[in-house]
Scaffold this motif. Structure first.
Motif, PDB file in Angstrom:
ATOM      1  N   ILE A   4     -18.853-115.062  27.106  1.00  0.00           N
ATOM      2  CA  ILE A   4     -18.405-116.295  26.452  1.00  0.00           C
ATOM      3  C   ILE A   4     -17.581-115.964  25.204  1.00  0.00           C
ATOM      4  N   ILE A   5     -18.055-114.998  24.433  1.00  0.00           N
ATOM      5  CA  ILE A   5     -17.323-114.615  23.227  1.00  0.00           C
ATOM      6  C   ILE A   5     -15.976-113.996  23.592  1.00  0.00           C
ATOM      7  N   THR A   6     -15.939-113.213  24.659  1.00  0.00           N
ATOM      8  CA  THR A   6     -14.677-112.614  25.096  1.00  0.00           C
ATOM      9  C   THR A   6     -13.681-113.678  25.531  1.00  0.00           C
ATOM     10  N   ILE A   7     -14.141-114.697  26.230  1.00  0.00           N
ATOM     11  CA  ILE A   7     -13.260-115.793  26.639  1.00  0.00           C
ATOM     12  C   ILE A   7     -12.734-116.539  25.406  1.00  0.00           C
ATOM     13  N   LEU A   8     -13.606-116.774  24.436  1.00  0.00           N
ATOM     14  CA  LEU A   8     -13.170-117.423  23.193  1.00  0.00           C
ATOM     15  C   LEU A   8     -12.135-116.572  22.447  1.00  0.00           C
ATOM     16  N   ILE A   9     -12.301-115.254  22.477  1.00  0.00           N
ATOM     17  CA  ILE A   9     -11.328-114.375  21.831  1.00  0.00           C
ATOM     18  C   ILE A   9      -9.965-114.518  22.493  1.00  0.00           C
ATOM     19  N   PHE A  10      -9.932-114.570  23.826  1.00  0.00           N
ATOM     20  CA  PHE A  10      -8.657-114.736  24.531  1.00  0.00           C
ATOM     21  C   PHE A  10      -8.005-116.083  24.218  1.00  0.00           C
ATOM     22  N   ILE A  11      -8.805-117.124  24.129  1.00  0.00           N
ATOM     23  CA  ILE A  11      -8.255-118.449  23.801  1.00  0.00           C
ATOM     24  C   ILE A  11      -7.676-118.457  22.391  1.00  0.00           C
ATOM     25  N   VAL A  12      -8.401-117.881  21.433  1.00  0.00           N
ATOM     26  CA  VAL A  12      -7.907-117.813  20.061  1.00  0.00           C
ATOM     27  C   VAL A  12      -6.625-116.983  19.989  1.00  0.00           C
ATOM     28  N   CYS A  13      -6.567-115.902  20.753  1.00  0.00           N
ATOM     29  CA  CYS A  13      -5.354-115.072  20.764  1.00  0.00           C
ATOM     30  C   CYS A  13      -4.160-115.836  21.306  1.00  0.00           C
ATOM     31  N   ILE A  14      -4.356-116.614  22.353  1.00  0.00           N
ATOM     32  CA  ILE A  14      -3.253-117.405  22.916  1.00  0.00           C
ATOM     33  C   ILE A  14      -2.780-118.445  21.901  1.00  0.00           C
ATOM     34  N   PHE A  15      -3.710-119.135  21.251  1.00  0.00           N
ATOM     35  CA  PHE A  15      -3.325-120.106  20.217  1.00  0.00           C
ATOM     36  C   PHE A  15      -2.596-119.430  19.060  1.00  0.00           C
ATOM     37  N   MET A  16      -3.049-118.235  18.681  1.00  0.00           N
ATOM     38  CA  MET A  16      -2.392-117.535  17.581  1.00  0.00           C
ATOM     39  C   MET A  16      -0.969-117.121  17.967  1.00  0.00           C
ATOM     40  N   ILE A  17      -0.788-116.645  19.186  1.00  0.00           N
ATOM     41  CA  ILE A  17       0.557-116.281  19.651  1.00  0.00           C
ATOM     42  C   ILE A  17       1.472-117.494  19.623  1.00  0.00           C
ATOM     43  N   LEU A  18       0.991-118.618  20.137  1.00  0.00           N
ATOM     44  CA  LEU A  18       1.812-119.825  20.155  1.00  0.00           C
ATOM     45  C   LEU A  18       2.123-120.319  18.744  1.00  0.00           C
ATOM     46  N   THR A  19       1.149-120.249  17.859  1.00  0.00           N
ATOM     47  CA  THR A  19       1.365-120.707  16.486  1.00  0.00           C
ATOM     48  C   THR A  19       2.384-119.833  15.757  1.00  0.00           C
ATOM     49  N   VAL A  20       2.296-118.530  15.962  1.00  0.00           N
ATOM     50  CA  VAL A  20       3.247-117.635  15.301  1.00  0.00           C
ATOM     51  C   VAL A  20       4.645-117.814  15.883  1.00  0.00           C
ATOM     52  N   LEU A  21       4.740-118.054  17.180  1.00  0.00           N
ATOM     53  CA  LEU A  21       6.056-118.258  17.783  1.00  0.00           C
ATOM     54  C   LEU A  21       6.704-119.567  17.340  1.00  0.00           C
ATOM     55  N   VAL A  22       5.912-120.577  17.020  1.00  0.00           N
ATOM     56  CA  VAL A  22       6.451-121.859  16.564  1.00  0.00           C
ATOM     57  C   VAL A  22       7.023-121.722  15.161  1.00  0.00           C
ATOM     58  N   GLN A  23       6.424-120.858  14.357  1.00  0.00           N
ATOM     59  CA  GLN A  23       6.883-120.687  12.977  1.00  0.00           C
ATOM     60  C   GLN A  23       8.221-119.964  12.948  1.00  0.00           C
TER      61      GLN A  23
END
Length: 113
Positions: A4-23
């Motif tokens: 469960i923690i590993t899945i949450l890490i992947f989700i957070v990583c995807i959100f972080m990639i998208l957030t950095v690309l938007v900036q």
């Protein structure tokens, strides 16, 4: 729990990639698309939100990685002997069985000629 923690890490990583690309490094990014004068959030507010969101994601990623390290399945732990100690005993076993040395060394006899 580790899964469960590993899945949450992947989700957070995807959100972080998208957030950095938007900036945008020059202050544009997502805010440049909404440049109308009567918007609710101004350009500065959007960049502040994206920066705070990025820092929040980075903090949550750090916490999740520490939690994942705590929940790693390490298997059975033998408290009597370590794996290294067992390997040393296995390697030394043939030498222990072939101990043909006398208990005391014989004194060297000097012969006078």
């Amino acid at each position: 729990m580790f899964t469960i923690i590993t899945i949450l890490i992947f989700i957070v990583c995807i959100f972080m990639i998208l957030t950095v690309l938007v900036q945008n490094s020059k202050g544009g990014g997502l805010a440049a698309n909404f440049s109308s004068a009567n918007q609710v959030m101004g350009v500065r507010k959007t960049t502040d939100f994206l920066e705070k969101f990025t820092w929040s994601l980075a903090g949550s990623l750090l916490v999740l990685c520490i939690l994942a390290a705590a929940f790693i399945n390490r298997g059975e732990v033998d408290t009597n002997n370590s794996v290294l100690q067992e390997k040393i005993e296995e390697a030394a076993d043939p030498f222990m069985q072939q101990n043909n040395f006398p208990a005391t060394a014989p004194a060297m006899e000097e012969t006078a000629e």
